[in-house]
Scaffold this motif. Structure first.
Motif, PDB file in Angstrom:
ATOM      1  N   GLN A 239       2.936   0.119  17.713  1.00  0.00           N
ATOM      2  CA  GLN A 239       1.405   0.015  18.001  1.00  0.00           C
ATOM      3  C   GLN A 239       1.176  -0.402  19.398  1.00  0.00           C
ATOM      4  OE1 GLN A 239      -0.152  -1.099  15.680  1.00  0.00           O
ATOM      5  NE2 GLN A 239      -0.403  -2.994  15.410  1.00  0.00           N
ATOM      6  N   GLY A 240       1.906  -0.374  20.126  1.00  0.00           N
ATOM      7  CA  GLY A 240       1.623   0.376  21.529  1.00  0.00           C
ATOM      8  C   GLY A 240       1.235   2.001  21.888  1.00  0.00           C
ATOM      9  N   ALA A 241       1.772   2.582  21.166  1.00  0.00           N
ATOM     10  CA  ALA A 241       1.048   4.068  21.085  1.00  0.00           C
ATOM     11  C   ALA A 241      -0.275   4.256  20.450  1.00  0.00           C
ATOM     12  CB  ALA A 241       2.410   4.781  20.218  1.00  0.00           C
ATOM     13  N   ARG A 242      -0.389   3.547  19.572  1.00  0.00           N
ATOM     14  CA  ARG A 242      -1.338   3.876  18.825  1.00  0.00           C
ATOM     15  C   ARG A 242      -2.452   3.413  19.316  1.00  0.00           C
ATOM     16  NH1 ARG A 242       2.366   1.679  14.653  1.00  0.00           N
ATOM     17  NH2 ARG A 242       2.511   2.724  13.490  1.00  0.00           N
ATOM     18  N   LEU A 243      -2.381   1.583  19.941  1.00  0.00           N
ATOM     19  CA  LEU A 243      -3.890   1.834  20.373  1.00  0.00           C
ATOM     20  C   LEU A 243      -4.206   2.409  21.799  1.00  0.00           C
ATOM     21  CD1 LEU A 243      -2.254  -2.310  20.731  1.00  0.00           C
ATOM     22  CD2 LEU A 243      -4.056  -0.929  19.268  1.00  0.00           C
ATOM     23  N   LEU A 244      -2.965   2.598  22.596  1.00  0.00           N
ATOM     24  CA  LEU A 244      -3.049   3.591  23.768  1.00  0.00           C
ATOM     25  C   LEU A 244      -4.662   4.835  23.493  1.00  0.00           C
ATOM     26  CD1 LEU A 244       0.370   3.370  25.831  1.00  0.00           C
ATOM     27  CD2 LEU A 244      -2.432   2.784  26.514  1.00  0.00           C
ATOM     28  N   ASN A 245      -3.522   6.085  21.678  1.00  0.00           N
ATOM     29  CA  ASN A 245      -4.575   6.518  21.436  1.00  0.00           C
ATOM     30  C   ASN A 245      -6.038   6.005  21.012  1.00  0.00           C
ATOM     31  OD1 ASN A 245      -2.387   8.546  21.393  1.00  0.00           O
ATOM     32  ND2 ASN A 245      -1.446   7.781  19.288  1.00  0.00           N
ATOM     33  N   ARG A 246      -6.130   4.679  20.582  1.00  0.00           N
ATOM     34  CA  ARG A 246      -7.416   4.403  20.038  1.00  0.00           C
ATOM     35  C   ARG A 246      -8.355   4.440  21.464  1.00  0.00           C
ATOM     36  NH1 ARG A 246      -9.330   7.118  17.268  1.00  0.00           N
ATOM     37  NH2 ARG A 246     -11.366   5.553  16.349  1.00  0.00           N
ATOM     38  N   MET A 247      -7.497   4.303  22.910  1.00  0.00           N
ATOM     39  CA  MET A 247      -8.313   3.920  23.949  1.00  0.00           C
ATOM     40  C   MET A 247      -8.784   4.796  24.630  1.00  0.00           C
ATOM     41  SD  MET A 247      -6.367   0.392  25.882  1.00  0.00           S
ATOM     42  CE  MET A 247      -5.306   0.401  24.890  1.00  0.00           C
ATOM     43  N   ALA A 248      -8.660   6.060  24.488  1.00  0.00           N
ATOM     44  CA  ALA A 248      -7.991   7.342  25.067  1.00  0.00           C
ATOM     45  C   ALA A 248      -9.594   7.990  24.623  1.00  0.00           C
ATOM     46  CB  ALA A 248      -6.900   8.262  24.768  1.00  0.00           C
ATOM     47  N   PRO A 249     -10.122   8.458  23.101  1.00  0.00           N
ATOM     48  CA  PRO A 249     -11.231   9.358  22.653  1.00  0.00           C
ATOM     49  C   PRO A 249     -11.792   8.964  24.479  1.00  0.00           C
ATOM     50  CG  PRO A 249     -11.172   8.152  20.875  1.00  0.00           C
ATOM     51  CD  PRO A 249      -9.443   8.041  22.259  1.00  0.00           C
ATOM     52  N   GLU A 250     -13.056  10.002  24.923  1.00  0.00           N
ATOM     53  CA  GLU A 250     -14.172   9.776  25.662  1.00  0.00           C
ATOM     54  C   GLU A 250     -14.840   9.311  25.120  1.00  0.00           C
ATOM     55  OE1 GLU A 250     -15.056  13.894  26.775  1.00  0.00           O
ATOM     56  OE2 GLU A 250     -13.233  14.397  27.291  1.00  0.00           O
ATOM     57  N   GLY A 251     -15.871   8.153  25.781  1.00  0.00           N
ATOM     58  CA  GLY A 251     -17.642   8.143  25.482  1.00  0.00           C
ATOM     59  C   GLY A 251     -17.708   7.807  24.218  1.00  0.00           C
ATOM     60  N   GLU A 252     -16.640   7.076  23.533  1.00  0.00           N
ATOM     61  CA  GLU A 252     -16.944   6.510  21.995  1.00  0.00           C
ATOM     62  C   GLU A 252     -18.203   5.637  22.243  1.00  0.00           C
ATOM     63  OE1 GLU A 252     -14.412   4.341  19.639  1.00  0.00           O
ATOM     64  OE2 GLU A 252     -13.416   6.038  19.210  1.00  0.00           O
ATOM     65  N   THR A 253     -18.440   4.016  22.625  1.00  0.00           N
ATOM     66  CA  THR A 253     -19.300   3.598  22.657  1.00  0.00           C
ATOM     67  C   THR A 253     -20.465   4.332  24.247  1.00  0.00           C
ATOM     68  OG1 THR A 253     -18.588   2.590  24.354  1.00  0.00           O
ATOM     69  CG2 THR A 253     -18.032   2.234  22.115  1.00  0.00           C
ATOM     70  N   GLY A 254     -20.064   5.495  24.412  1.00  0.00           N
ATOM     71  CA  GLY A 254     -22.006   5.008  25.338  1.00  0.00           C
ATOM     72  C   GLY A 254     -21.377   5.086  26.938  1.00  0.00           C
ATOM     73  N   SER A 255     -19.948   5.090  26.956  1.00  0.00           N
ATOM     74  CA  SER A 255     -19.318   4.456  28.503  1.00  0.00           C
ATOM     75  C   SER A 255     -18.422   5.309  28.898  1.00  0.00           C
ATOM     76  CB  SER A 255     -19.735   2.764  28.266  1.00  0.00           C
ATOM     77  OG  SER A 255     -18.829   2.377  27.931  1.00  0.00           O
ATOM     78  N   SER A 256     -17.793   4.993  29.523  1.00  0.00           N
ATOM     79  CA  SER A 256     -16.736   5.611  29.728  1.00  0.00           C
ATOM     80  C   SER A 256     -15.245   5.639  29.011  1.00  0.00           C
ATOM     81  CB  SER A 256     -15.865   4.797  31.627  1.00  0.00           C
ATOM     82  OG  SER A 256     -16.706   5.088  32.258  1.00  0.00           O
ATOM     83  N   ALA A 257     -14.358   6.016  29.215  1.00  0.00           N
ATOM     84  CA  ALA A 257     -13.090   5.728  27.880  1.00  0.00           C
ATOM     85  C   ALA A 257     -12.572   4.686  27.974  1.00  0.00           C
ATOM     86  CB  ALA A 257     -12.299   6.892  27.648  1.00  0.00           C
ATOM     87  N   GLU A 258     -12.379   3.956  27.403  1.00  0.00           N
ATOM     88  CA  GLU A 258     -11.463   2.573  27.503  1.00  0.00           C
ATOM     89  C   GLU A 258     -10.675   2.818  28.289  1.00  0.00           C
ATOM     90  OE1 GLU A 258     -13.174  -0.591  26.891  1.00  0.00           O
ATOM     91  OE2 GLU A 258     -15.187  -0.067  25.723  1.00  0.00           O
TER      92      GLU A 258
END
Length: 600
Positions: A239-258
């Motif tokens: 689950q930790g790996a999945r959460l890290l992977n979902r935080m990494a995409p660039e500019g998903e919400t118009g701001s810095s990668a989470e």
């Protein structure tokens, strides 16, 4: 008469929105709620008043309603008068700031409106009053209203003010559409509640999990502490790996990668990778660990505050683990179509994060993301080992290879060329673009930043050794090891249409798009748009346009042959005779003799 045939009578002003919500839930299969909620009877209410008018109307109508000893009569009057004055639901949530000297009367009025209001603005008044003065007994009515279009967020705000039980929010997630889960999950993540943390820890992380939501969940469950424990457990590691992977995409919400806003990120990456060998070798675990490596190699996580050598050490550990026979063997055990597609993706991307160095100067990484999360491929441009787009233009995303490499835009010549490397997630006119000019200057290639209309970032000047630059651009341009068959076919068709603009122009078709039908499909989809509206007409002519779709299923031939055959047919036969209508003006399409699909 069936339940669906009764719907018009339940959409009238004689039925409360509360009862309408119950009715819609009762007739939908499995109680499913569409994305955004059930549409309101009569459609969304229009906005009509300015803020000063809103305050005047509320000040005029609310005190008499609160003074009425009969809450049913007062509620009926507001239900009638608010729409007559043009009130919108969003206009009235500010009334919670107004003084309410008679709290018992206000509470009774709010509860009556919550259950009986037929007008959205009147219902909003009820929600506001209940949120300020209500109690646990109002929670069932609020959760019923939450499934209506436009009411989820105010209901969640009210539930938070009433301190509803965690179980209420969990049940709400169970009935809402996945597109709307994020708001509820964010509220669960804000709770210091063991039950909420346990539920969040077991939350499925998939395509609907936004990057911001993933960060909030990781913080709520105290992921760093869990992973640094002596025995974190395989479920926590995965689950930790999945959460890290979902935080990494660039500019998903118009701001810095989470991931860059997640302060424990380095701790979590280190703890997870050092314990990754405790995960059993499965296809899913292989995919999530490879995704970690891809981001650690060339994604936004490169920009975190790493101790010297630590990131490189973690990549070496992941490479060694995934190279062991047990982990390599899981690729051959894929049984379902989706698993085979995912295994093929692993084979294509397996060496990408490990075989490439990141020397000084320019390095280009083409990265295809796990197909479980879509069909996205990024051209990650690294300067001196650091990814350019997330570093200088957090509002944007790295471009697709078809754009920046397929058109050979990075090739340097003495003549200056302007290249857009990224466009803002929101809109080019809002936050601009990341644009550079590329030119050859003797033994060097020079990148010079440009700013469009005063918005967007402006890069400093970069100078590259020309021979090394040319070699890297050529290597990236000719390397197609990342590309699956369907995407390769789509790229060749798109490139052929770009090189031969007259091919579609002869049929009067100025616009085209070509892509795969989805991450698990080998079908190629070509869309063609034409008509006065596409060509810049204004007025009534602007509505006269058609979009056609031509689907090319996989026939087993190599991409080059599939693309050549498609281009030949486009060159010799008018696509309007075989492509299907997808969108646009049906009357205009019929006037051209196009065959329309049967109406449902």
């Amino acid at each position: 008469m069936s339940a669906r045939e009764e719907r018009p009578s339940l959409s009238s002003r004689t039925t409360s929105l509360h009862d309408y919500a119950l009715f819609r839930q009762g007739i939908e299969p499995d109680g499913r709620v569409p994305s955004g909620g059930h549409p309101l009877p009569g459609g969304p209410p229009p906005r009509a008043l300015r803020s000063r008018e809103v305050e005047r109307v509320l000040t005029e109508l609310l005190p008499p309603a609160l003074a009425d000893p009969d809450p049913a009569r007062a509620a009926a009057r507001l239900d009638r008068c608010l729409p007559e004055r043009g009130m919108h639901p969003d206009d009235v949530y500010g009334l919670a700031r107004l003084p309410l000297p008679e709290e018992a009367a206000a509470r009774a009025l709010g509860r009556r409106l919550l259950l009986t209001a037929t007008d959205p603005a009147a219902l909003a008044v009820g929600i506001s009053l209940v949120g300020k003065l209500g109690g646990p007994e109002d929670v069932p009515g609020l959760t019923t209203i939450a499934v209506l279009e436009g009411f989820l967020q105010p209901v969640l705000y009210t539930l938070a003010s009433l301190r509803c039980d965690t179980e209420v929010l969990m049940r709400l997630v169970g009935i809402l559409h996945p597109d709307d889960h994020a708001r509820v999950i964010s509220q669960l993540a804000s709770r210091d509640d063991p039950a909420a943390r346990q539920w969040l820890l077991n939350l499925p992380v998939g395509p609907h999990t936004g990057s911001s939501q993933a960060r909030h969940v990781a913080l709520a469950v105290r992921l760093a502490d869990l992973l640094e424990a002596e025995h974190p457990g395989t479920a926590v590691l995965a689950q930790g790996a999945r959460l890290l992977n979902r935080m990494a995409p660039e500019g998903e919400t118009g701001s810095s990668a989470e991931i860059l806003a997640y302060k424990p990120a380095v701790r979590v990456y280190e703890a997870l990778v050092r314990r990754a060998d405790r995960l059993p070798p499965t296809l899913d675990h292989h995919a999530i660990l490879l995704s970690l490596a891809l981001d650690l190699s060339s994604g936004p996580p490169v920009l975190l505050g790493w101790r010297p050598g630590l990131r490189e050490e973690l990549l070496v550990r992941l490479d060694r683990l995934l190279s062991t026979p047990d982990w390599a063997a899981v690729l051959d055990g894929a049984r379902t179509h989706e698993d085979r597609c995912r295994a093929d993706w692993i084979r294509r991307m397996r060496r990408e994060p490990f075989d490439r160095t990141t020397p000084d100067g320019l390095r280009i990484h083409v990265v295809e993301r796990d197909p479980r999360f879509g069909d996205e491929v990024e051209t990650r441009i690294l300067l001196d080992g650091r990814p350019l787009v997330p570093r200088v233009f957090p509002q944007g995303r790295s471009p697709a290879p078809e754009f920046v490499l397929g058109r050979d835009l990075l090739r340097a010549t003495p003549e200056e060329r302007e290249v857009t490397l990224s466009t803002a997630y929101c809109d080019e006119g809002c936050c601009g673009t990341l644009t550079v000019t590329v030119r050859r200057d003797g033994n060097h290639v020079v990148w010079h930043g440009r700013r469009q209309d005063g918005i967007g970032p402006r890069l400093p000047e970069y100078r590259f050794d020309a021979a090394a630059y040319d070699a890297e651009v050529e290597r990236a341009r000719t390397d197609d090891t990342w590309c699956r068959s369907a995407r390769g076919t789509a790229r060749l068709i798109a490139a052929g249409l770009h090189e031969r603009p007259g091919l579609l122009a002869r049929w009067g078709i100025p616009l085209s798009w070509c892509r795969t039908a989805g991450p698990y499909e080998e079908t190629v989809v070509l869309r063609l748009a034409f008509g006065p509206g596409v060509s810049g007409a204004t007025g009534r002519e602007a509505s006269r346009w058609v979009q056609l779709e031509w689907r090319l299923p996989d026939d087993g031939r190599p991409p080059a042959l599939r693309a050549a055959a498609a281009l030949e047919r486009l060159a010799t036969t008018d696509p309007r005779t075989y492509a299907r209508f997808r969108d646009g003006n049906k009357e205009y399409a019929e006037s051209l003799g196009l065959r329309l699909p049967d109406d449902d």
